[in-house]
Design a protein around this motif. Structure first.
Motif, PDB file in Angstrom:
ATOM      1  N   THR A 244       0.838  -1.204   0.000  1.00 27.26           N
ATOM      2  CA  THR A 244       0.000   0.000   0.000  1.00 27.26           C
ATOM      3  C   THR A 244       0.868   1.248   0.000  1.00 27.26           C
ATOM      4  O   THR A 244       0.625   2.193  -0.771  1.00 27.26           O
ATOM      5  CB  THR A 244      -0.924   0.012   1.232  1.00 27.26           C
ATOM      6  OG1 THR A 244      -1.760  -1.145   1.204  1.00 27.26           O
ATOM      7  CG2 THR A 244      -1.789   1.263   1.252  1.00 27.26           C
ATOM      8  N   GLU A 245       1.892   1.263   0.845  1.00 24.70           N
ATOM      9  CA  GLU A 245       2.795   2.409   0.931  1.00 24.70           C
ATOM     10  C   GLU A 245       3.473   2.662  -0.413  1.00 24.70           C
ATOM     11  O   GLU A 245       3.570   3.804  -0.876  1.00 24.70           O
ATOM     12  CB  GLU A 245       3.846   2.147   2.006  1.00 24.70           C
ATOM     13  CG  GLU A 245       4.915   3.220   2.141  1.00 24.70           C
ATOM     14  CD  GLU A 245       4.401   4.504   2.751  1.00 24.70           C
ATOM     15  OE1 GLU A 245       5.086   5.541   2.608  1.00 24.70           O
ATOM     16  OE2 GLU A 245       3.309   4.483   3.361  1.00 24.70           O
ATOM     17  N   GLU A 246       3.926   1.617  -1.066  1.00 27.40           N
ATOM     18  CA  GLU A 246       4.595   1.762  -2.360  1.00 27.40           C
ATOM     19  C   GLU A 246       3.632   2.274  -3.427  1.00 27.40           C
ATOM     20  O   GLU A 246       3.985   3.126  -4.238  1.00 27.40           O
ATOM     21  CB  GLU A 246       5.185   0.424  -2.795  1.00 27.40           C
ATOM     22  CG  GLU A 246       5.900   0.479  -4.133  1.00 27.40           C
ATOM     23  CD  GLU A 246       6.448  -0.857  -4.573  1.00 27.40           C
ATOM     24  OE1 GLU A 246       6.976  -0.944  -5.697  1.00 27.40           O
ATOM     25  OE2 GLU A 246       6.333  -1.845  -3.801  1.00 27.40           O
ATOM     26  N   ALA A 247       2.400   1.747  -3.415  1.00 26.62           N
ATOM     27  CA  ALA A 247       1.421   2.125  -4.435  1.00 26.62           C
ATOM     28  C   ALA A 247       1.081   3.604  -4.386  1.00 26.62           C
ATOM     29  O   ALA A 247       0.754   4.209  -5.408  1.00 26.62           O
ATOM     30  CB  ALA A 247       0.153   1.288  -4.282  1.00 26.62           C
ATOM     31  N   PHE A 248       1.163   4.204  -3.204  1.00 29.32           N
ATOM     32  CA  PHE A 248       0.762   5.604  -3.041  1.00 29.32           C
ATOM     33  C   PHE A 248       1.928   6.582  -2.927  1.00 29.32           C
ATOM     34  O   PHE A 248       1.698   7.788  -2.838  1.00 29.32           O
ATOM     35  CB  PHE A 248      -0.130   5.748  -1.803  1.00 29.32           C
ATOM     36  CG  PHE A 248      -1.546   5.298  -2.015  1.00 29.32           C
ATOM     37  CD1 PHE A 248      -2.456   6.100  -2.676  1.00 29.32           C
ATOM     38  CD2 PHE A 248      -1.959   4.055  -1.569  1.00 29.32           C
ATOM     39  CE1 PHE A 248      -3.761   5.685  -2.874  1.00 29.32           C
ATOM     40  CE2 PHE A 248      -3.269   3.627  -1.752  1.00 29.32           C
ATOM     41  CZ  PHE A 248      -4.176   4.448  -2.414  1.00 29.32           C
ATOM     42  N   ASN A 249       3.153   6.087  -2.949  1.00 25.75           N
ATOM     43  CA  ASN A 249       4.257   7.009  -2.686  1.00 25.75           C
ATOM     44  C   ASN A 249       5.504   6.720  -3.502  1.00 25.75           C
ATOM     45  O   ASN A 249       6.613   6.943  -3.028  1.00 25.75           O
ATOM     46  CB  ASN A 249       4.606   6.976  -1.188  1.00 25.75           C
ATOM     47  CG  ASN A 249       3.459   7.438  -0.319  1.00 25.75           C
ATOM     48  OD1 ASN A 249       3.173   8.615  -0.221  1.00 25.75           O
ATOM     49  ND2 ASN A 249       2.786   6.478   0.305  1.00 25.75           N
ATOM     50  N   ASP A 250       5.349   6.245  -4.715  1.00 31.68           N
ATOM     51  CA  ASP A 250       6.513   5.928  -5.532  1.00 31.68           C
ATOM     52  C   ASP A 250       7.130   7.191  -6.130  1.00 31.68           C
ATOM     53  O   ASP A 250       8.164   7.681  -5.681  1.00 31.68           O
ATOM     54  CB  ASP A 250       6.133   4.941  -6.632  1.00 31.68           C
ATOM     55  CG  ASP A 250       7.335   4.426  -7.402  1.00 31.68           C
ATOM     56  OD1 ASP A 250       8.468   4.694  -6.968  1.00 31.68           O
ATOM     57  OD2 ASP A 250       7.143   3.759  -8.432  1.00 31.68           O
TER      58      ASP A 250
END
Length: 534
Positions: A387-393
């Motif tokens: 989730t963190e990666e999906a929203f903050n790349d």
């Protein structure tokens, strides 16, 4: 004034104002009013509660587009449980993973697909098994209608708009499938947007050619219901039945992937068929860009209004539309309609470079589409890192689609490529990684890379570049057909490799990473872009 946004409001509204109107035309031809649909949903909710299902528990629904799916979905949500629709094309092993990952407590499964769940019954946490034809299913299953007949009243629990109400599983395009968590607020606002941009009205008759499991049928289980319109159910589609149903039921609205539009176009060319009933027809398409010739046929020959929309499971799904009449003008109209288009109301669509900066609207500079909107998912089920990666790349706080696109002078987005190892064939997402893993299990495969290959009907189809274990592409020790069948035996049939090319080596970087981009450039050299045009 603030009022919580709850998906249960859609059926509540329909029952209040359209109780005597036709809600559903079943696959048997039987018709249910909104009062009857609501009563059956109430009883399913009561049956779940009687079997120990509590608010927040996950209830799976495995069903083609029948009235049972609608009843089970609304019954589940009215009980405060989490609707978890399943792709009926998956394998028993796929269901085992999803049912365990979501911790599913109860399942309703159509009799044609229940055997796939029965095969893994002892490996999943499910306690309640319900089907619409218990006599047709091996094992201990309760009959849906018998369950409803014995049910009493249910207690609707207090719900918050921030509660997760549905989990839609991705197709595992970058590893194991991920459960996309969507809240009451996500689903409600997405349905509002669909209702506006797709002009859903109470006079509509909606034909279910799009799977209800696919992000809740692009939100139409809510939008069509809330409008008091009519659902026409199906157990699968073919061109003849679509045209026949459109005429006989005066269908005014349907959704169709470009592959379905092509199927209709081919049938229309070969048969003397009237494409519409008394009602004007509009159709929404997504999944890949429809060819201009298809758009012309649908609009000029069928007489249907077509709109191209775009999105992903994680985004609601719908976030853009090509329906912008003041911008669609002259001979450029069809070229613009095949683009993914401009953002929905309240939705911010950006195309950004690797530094997170917006690319110019020059129709040539490529960047990644990132999205911000109320319809975008809450996150992945039990996967905080993903989730963190999906929203903050590239950009903080935006969902990153992995789709690479350009933007024209009007702000119309057009996808050019994909950064993820994903193949979209006939509207279904297929993981190239999953296919490669299957191929590596074959003793005659030394190395393999799977990419999307252009396909006239399906937009894209999986193609494998295989280095034989012998090292000799002229004598690989296995045929292309044998490898295709090998993957078909291990995966859902729609995921199987369709094309195989034996090669001496794969292009790699200095560190040994396969450069799939080189293979895709070669494979798509004669195409407009490196994504399927359906």
């Amino acid at each position: 004034m603030e009022r919580p946004l709850l998906v249960t409001d859609f059926l509540d509204r329909a029952r209040e104002y359209y109780g005597d109107e036709t809600a559903v035309v079943a696959t048997t031809g039987q018709r249910y009013t909104y009062d009857e649909l609501g009563e059956r949903a109430d009883r399913f909710a009561a049956a779940l509660q009687a079997r120990g299902v509590e608010a927040g528990d996950r209830v799976a629904v495995l069903d083609p587009n029948t009235h049972y799916h609608l009843e089970a979905a609304y019954g589940t949500m009215q009980a405060g449980a989490i609707h978890t629709p399943l792709n009926y094309r998956l394998t028993p092993e796929d269901f085992e993973y999803v049912l365990n990952d979501a911790g599913v407590t109860a399942i309703y499964a159509d009799h044609e697909y229940a055997e796939k769940v029965e095969a893994v019954r002892d490996e999943v946490p499910v306690e309640t098994f319900i089907t619409n034809d218990a006599d047709a299913v091996d094992g201990d299953w309760e009959g849906f209608d018998d369950v409803l007949a014995a049910a009493g009243d249910y207690d609707r629990p207090e719900m918050s708009e921030d509660d997760v109400v549905t989990i839609n599983y991705t197709s595992g395009t970058t590893g194991d499938p991920k459960g996309v968590c969507r809240t009451h607020r996500n689903e409600t606002l997405h349905a509002f947007l669909v209702s506006y941009h797709q002009d859903v009205r109470d006079t509509d008759t909606y034909l279910w050619t799009l799977p209800m499991f696919h992000v809740n049928g692009w939100g139409h289980i809510y939008a069509v219901t809330g409008a008091g319109a009519t659902h026409v159910c199906t157990r699968g589609v073919d061109a003849a039945s679509i045209f026949e149903t459109v005429r006989e039921e005066d269908v005014s609205y349907l959704c169709a992937a470009p592959t379905v539009l092509n199927m209709l176009q081919d049938y229309y060319a070969d048969h003397d068929v009237e494409p519409s009933g008394d009602a004007p027809v509009r159709v929404a398409t997504a999944g890949s860009s429809p060819p201009e010739a298809t758009i012309r046929t649908v609009e000029d020959e069928f007489g249907w209004d077509l709109v191209h929309v775009y999105g992903a499971t994680e985004t609601g799904p719908l976030v853009t539309t090509s329906s912008a009449e003041r911008l669609l003008d002259g001979e450029d109209r069809y070229a613009l309609q095949k683009r993914q288009g401009i953002g929905f109301l309240g939705t911010e669509i950006r195309v950004v470079d690797e530094d997170g900066e917006d690319v110019p609207w020059d129709d040539s500079t490529i960047g990644e589409i990132v999205v911000s909107g109320n319809q975008v998912m809450d996150g992945y089920w039990n996967k905080p890192e993903a989730t963190e990666e999906a929203f903050n790349d590239r950009v903080e706080g935006y969902y990153h689609t992995g789709d690479l696109a350009v933007v024209d002078e009007h702000g119309f987005v057009a996808i050019q490529d994909r950064s993820k190892d994903i193949i979209i064939s006939g509207g279904e997402n297929i993981s190239s990684i999953e296919l490669e893993d299957a191929l590596f299990d074959h003793p005659e495969v030394g190395d393999a890379a799977v990419i999307p290959s252009p396909h006239e009907e399906w937009g894209e189809t999986p193609k494998a570049f295989v280095v034989p274990a012998s090292g000799d592409p002229e004598s690989p020790g296995v045929t292309a057909d044998e490898l295709a069948e090998f993957t078909r035996e291990r995966l859902a049939s729609y995921k199987a490799v369709r094309r195989v090319e034996f090669v001496a080596e794969l292009p790699t970087t200095a560190t040994g990473k396969v450069q799939k981009y080189e293979l895709r450039e070669r494979e798509w050299a004669d195409e407009e872009s490196m994504v399927g045009q359906g």
